[in-house]
Design a protein around this motif. Structure first.
Motif, short mmCIF file in Angstrom:
data_model
loop_
_atom_site.label_atom_id
_atom_site.label_comp_id
_atom_site.label_asym_id
_atom_site.label_seq_id
_atom_site.Cartn_x
_atom_site.Cartn_y
_atom_site.Cartn_z
N LEU A 19 9.28 -54.80 102.33
CA LEU A 19 9.65 -53.55 101.67
C LEU A 19 9.17 -53.57 100.24
CD1 LEU A 19 13.33 -53.11 102.87
CD2 LEU A 19 11.35 -51.79 103.63
N THR A 20 8.85 -52.41 99.71
CA THR A 20 8.57 -52.32 98.28
C THR A 20 9.90 -52.16 97.54
OG1 THR A 20 8.39 -49.91 98.28
CG2 THR A 20 6.37 -51.17 98.74
N ILE A 21 9.85 -52.41 96.23
CA ILE A 21 11.07 -52.27 95.42
C ILE A 21 11.55 -50.82 95.43
CG2 ILE A 21 11.91 -52.34 93.04
CD1 ILE A 21 10.29 -54.92 92.68
N SER A 22 10.64 -49.88 95.38
CA SER A 22 11.05 -48.47 95.38
C SER A 22 11.70 -48.10 96.71
CB SER A 22 9.86 -47.56 95.10
OG SER A 22 8.85 -47.72 96.06
N GLU A 23 11.25 -48.68 97.81
CA GLU A 23 11.89 -48.42 99.10
C GLU A 23 13.30 -49.00 99.14
OE1 GLU A 23 8.11 -48.23 102.19
OE2 GLU A 23 8.89 -50.19 101.58
N ILE A 24 13.48 -50.17 98.54
CA ILE A 24 14.82 -50.77 98.47
C ILE A 24 15.75 -49.87 97.66
CG2 ILE A 24 16.17 -52.71 97.58
CD1 ILE A 24 13.75 -54.48 98.21
N ARG A 65 12.03 -40.09 91.58
CA ARG A 65 13.41 -40.35 91.96
C ARG A 65 13.68 -41.82 92.25
NH1 ARG A 65 13.63 -36.32 96.90
NH2 ARG A 65 11.77 -37.58 97.29
N THR A 66 12.65 -42.61 92.47
CA THR A 66 12.84 -44.00 92.87
C THR A 66 12.38 -44.95 91.76
OG1 THR A 66 10.68 -44.03 93.93
CG2 THR A 66 12.56 -43.48 95.31
N SER A 67 13.26 -45.83 91.37
CA SER A 67 12.88 -46.83 90.38
C SER A 67 11.92 -47.83 90.98
CB SER A 67 14.12 -47.56 89.85
OG SER A 67 13.74 -48.59 88.97
N GLN A 68 10.95 -48.24 90.19
CA GLN A 68 9.96 -49.23 90.63
C GLN A 68 10.39 -50.66 90.29
OE1 GLN A 68 7.46 -47.73 92.40
NE2 GLN A 68 8.65 -45.90 91.86
N SER A 69 11.60 -50.80 89.74
CA SER A 69 12.07 -52.12 89.31
C SER A 69 13.47 -52.37 89.85
CB SER A 69 12.08 -52.20 87.78
OG SER A 69 10.77 -52.08 87.25
N ILE A 70 13.84 -53.65 89.89
CA ILE A 70 15.14 -54.03 90.42
C ILE A 70 15.63 -55.30 89.73
CG2 ILE A 70 14.27 -55.50 92.30
CD1 ILE A 70 16.48 -54.19 94.08
N TYR A 71 16.94 -55.44 89.66
CA TYR A 71 17.56 -56.63 89.11
C TYR A 71 17.73 -57.65 90.23
CZ TYR A 71 21.04 -59.60 86.77
OH TYR A 71 21.72 -60.64 86.21
N LEU A 172 22.75 -38.51 84.87
CA LEU A 172 23.02 -39.73 85.63
C LEU A 172 21.86 -40.05 86.57
CD1 LEU A 172 26.80 -39.41 86.59
CD2 LEU A 172 25.77 -40.36 84.52
N ASP A 173 21.30 -39.01 87.17
CA ASP A 173 20.17 -39.20 88.08
C ASP A 173 18.96 -39.76 87.33
OD1 ASP A 173 22.10 -37.38 89.08
OD2 ASP A 173 20.69 -36.63 90.55
N PHE A 174 18.76 -39.27 86.11
CA PHE A 174 17.62 -39.75 85.31
C PHE A 174 17.74 -41.24 85.04
CE2 PHE A 174 15.77 -40.80 81.18
CZ PHE A 174 14.48 -40.29 81.31
N TRP A 175 18.91 -41.67 84.56
CA TRP A 175 19.06 -43.09 84.22
C TRP A 175 19.09 -43.95 85.47
CZ3 TRP A 175 17.60 -43.72 79.56
CH2 TRP A 175 17.87 -42.77 78.59
N GLU A 176 19.67 -43.44 86.56
CA GLU A 176 19.65 -44.18 87.81
C GLU A 176 18.22 -44.39 88.31
OE1 GLU A 176 20.89 -46.10 91.35
OE2 GLU A 176 22.03 -45.64 89.52
N SER A 177 17.38 -43.38 88.12
CA SER A 177 15.99 -43.48 88.59
C SER A 177 15.18 -44.49 87.77
CB SER A 177 15.32 -42.11 88.52
OG SER A 177 15.02 -41.72 87.19
N LEU A 178 15.75 -44.96 86.67
CA LEU A 178 15.08 -45.96 85.83
C LEU A 178 15.75 -47.33 85.89
CD1 LEU A 178 14.28 -43.90 82.58
CD2 LEU A 178 12.68 -44.63 84.35
N CYS A 179 16.80 -47.47 86.68
CA CYS A 179 17.52 -48.74 86.69
C CYS A 179 16.58 -49.90 87.04
CB CYS A 179 18.67 -48.69 87.71
SG CYS A 179 20.25 -48.40 86.93
N GLY A 180 16.63 -50.92 86.20
CA GLY A 180 15.78 -52.09 86.37
C GLY A 180 14.49 -52.04 85.61
#
Length: 612
Positions: A19-24, A65-71, A172-180
């Protein structure tokens, strides 16, 4: 991570590969793969923290809508990894929050390093306001129904509704879409003082609403400024400064977006740096000076924050009243403690507290004030245990006196009423003090005043009424970034009942005399555009003095909380007092840093014509 851990793990043993990070992350608040094990996840290390690291996908999907990064959470994971390393990992997708009132953070737990592909890859932060667009400026969530202050509140939960993100419309959606994501904030400005941990709210060089002259963001009707973001603890172990002030210009900030302790935030790579502060350091003193006559009576309003005879800030409060408020003819005070402060015994009198304050005012060059208050029943009015806070008046006995009443001064349990005239049965007196609406809360203090003959413009009697309020607190409120939507406005139902009782009493005065002059002031613990005070204004037939005097919405603030300059302290006047009214807020506490703050509220001053 906090000790109390709540994790959502789907009851499944399935494994999703490649899976890609954005898919996760998916395009909602919760991952579609929560609870599943994943493998062959590729990413470049963009930042490291004490308990994990952040990965950015090398295969962006171009979906806002999907962040490309993850913690990647793992206290020992990545010890031998560096920023710029390209790796392949496996792990388990989890949704984490440290409190049930918070929004979940999607993360990859129990990580396993499957491959280290390369090192030294370029890591470029995304620039908010440029690469990542502008954050929305008004609405937080589609679940708020267009009004973050709506009543009733807490009617839905992000964690249950899990709406599809709309980062162009909702904060909230904006910041969620950037999480990580590793991001940069250019030309940041502090819009609040740091909290006890040095966390500081900022805005960058993007579009904002509600900006006041000092550089902060003022809360207005249906707009609590979702475009602001808090800067949390630096990842390099340094500390943010404690001296940051409202409107300070800061150096560029780079860090990772995450969610913790009830807010979306950026964890900077290193500490905040202050470049310069707004000037002047303090505002000028009020220009609203008493005429010494009924046509120019001055009214001050000040929440003096748990004032006792031994309070270290008492002399400074006295100096504020003299130097900045210019010794108003009548002063509304809130949070006056009993004579031994927070000692939890049966002492309820505040005579020593108020006489100590009036003596300090005299020492500071002010007038000789008299005072009026009613001691509460022990431990029944809320506030700090043992403090027995109450509202009180200071007044100039050379200009004003309490009007004669049929029953004298009321006790803590006596309810004053309105008699023909109009006049009060008890003066001063309390409004229905045994009503359940006032449980563990301050009771309003009503008074009727006569202007002494020397202060009248003619021989006619000049009289007016005042109502000093300190409504129930907002304790129990949830974060504007919290799970509950609209956010919980703690105590709002109590304040609605209190507002209605107080307003109905004012209406009873007006029923005897539609031209009665009535000033209601104090710490209402609510915003003028929220239901309790909208109801108060309507029932009492009183108008917000900010609106009467046409103070710009952005300059209507007396308090700083989270990202907002906001107004909890208000003054309302009956129709007979609107003509030639003047009013201003003195930002002597919101403009300074935490160490120089005397009270957590700003005082205000009005000048009104009370002549008959």
């Amino acid at each position: 991570m906090a000790a109390s851990i709540l994790r959502v793990l789907a009851l499944t043993a399935s494994t999703a590969a490649a899976l890609t990070i954005s898919e996760i992350n998916g395009n909602k608040f919760l991952s579609p793969y929560a609870g599943q094990s994943v493998s062959n996840v590729s990413g470049v290390v963009t930042a490291k923290g004490p308990d994990g690291l952040w990965l950015r996908s090398p295969m962006p999907d171009r979906d806002d809508r999907t962040s490309q990064s993850i913690y990647v959470f793992g206290r020992t994971f990545g010890t031998n990894l560096s920023v710029g390393d390209s790796i392949v990992v496996g792990g388990r997708v989890a949704e984490y929050r440290s409190n049930k009132d918070y929004i979940f953070l999607t993360e990859l737990g129990s990580p396993v390093l499957e491959e280290k592909v390369s090192s030294g890859n370029a890591v470029k932060p995304l620039v908010i306001g440029k690469d990542t667009r502008n954050p929305p400026t008004e609405q937080f969530s589609a679940l708020d129904g267009g009004d973050v202050f709506a009543v009733p509140n807490n009617v839905s939960l992000v964690s249950v509704a899990n709406p599809v993100l709309d980062p162009k419309k909702y904060g909230l959606d904006f910041w969620e879409s950037l999480c990580g994501e590793l991001v940069t904030v250019r030309k940041p400005t502090a819009v609040a003082k740091p909290n006890n941990f040095g966390d500081t709210w900022v805005i960058g060089d993007w579009k904002v609403t509600g900006r006041n002259k000092r550089g902060g963001l003022t809360m207005t009707d249906r707009d609590a400024n979702p475009e602001a973001i808090i800067i949390g603890s630096p990842l390099d172990g340094s500390s943010n400064p404690s001296s940051t002030k409202l409107g300070d210009t800061l150096s560029e900030i780079t860090g990772v977006v995450t969610y913790a302790f009830g807010f979306y935030r950026i964890l900077p790579l290193t500490s905040i740096q202050i470049l310069r502060s707004a000037t002047p350091t303090l505002p000028s003193a009020t220009e609203l000076l008493s005429s010494g006559k009924c046509d120019g009576i001055t009214f001050g309003d000040y929440n003096v924050e748990n004032l006792s005879p031994t309070s270290s800030h008492l002399p400074a409060i006295a100096e504020h009243i003299v130097q900045y408020l210019k010794s108003p003819d009548l002063v509304f005070l809130q949070e006056v403690q009993d004579d031994n402060g927070e000692t939890n015994d049966d002492v309820t009198s505040s005579n020593i507290t108020l006489s100590t304050l009036t003596s300090a005012i005299l020492t500071a060059g002010g007038p000789t004030y008299a005072y009026a208050s009613i001691s509460p029943t022990d431990d029944q009015d809320g506030g700090v245990p043992g403090g027995n806070i109450r509202v009180a008046y200071l007044y100039k006995p050379t200009l004003l006196r309490l009007s004669a009443s049929s029953s004298g001064i009321g006790s803590s349990s006596d309810a004053t009423t309105v008699l023909p005239g109009p006049k009060l049965t008890y003066n001063p007196g309390r409004i229905d003090p045994l009503n359940a609406a006032w449980t563990a809360s301050r009771k309003p203090l009503v008074a009727q005043w006569d202007v002494l003959p020397s202060g009248r413009k003619n021989r006619k009697r000049s009289t007016f009424f005042t109502v000093n309020v300190h409504f129930g607190s907002k304790g129990g409120s949830s974060s504007l970034h919290g799970d509950a939507r609209p956010p919980v406005n703690g105590g709002v139902l109590d304040r609605s009942a209190q507002a209605n009782l107080t307003a109905s009493f004012i209406a009873s005065i007006l029923s005897h005399s539609p031209t009665a002059k009535i000033v209601s002031a104090g710490d209402f613990n609510e915003f003028a555009f929220v239901e309790p005070l909208e109801s108060f204004s309507r029932i009492s037939q009183s108008n917000d003095l900010d609106a009467v005097t046409r103070i710009r919405d952005e300059e209507r603030y007396t308090y700083l909380f989270d990202m907002n300059a906001q107004q909890l302290d208000h003054m309302y006047v009956s129709r007979a007092l609107q003509k030639r009214a003047k009013y201003e807020h003195l930002h002597i506490n919101t403009w300074v840093d935490r160490s120089a703050q005397i009270s957590d509220h700003d005082p205000s001053v009005a000048k009104l014509d009370v002549c008959d």
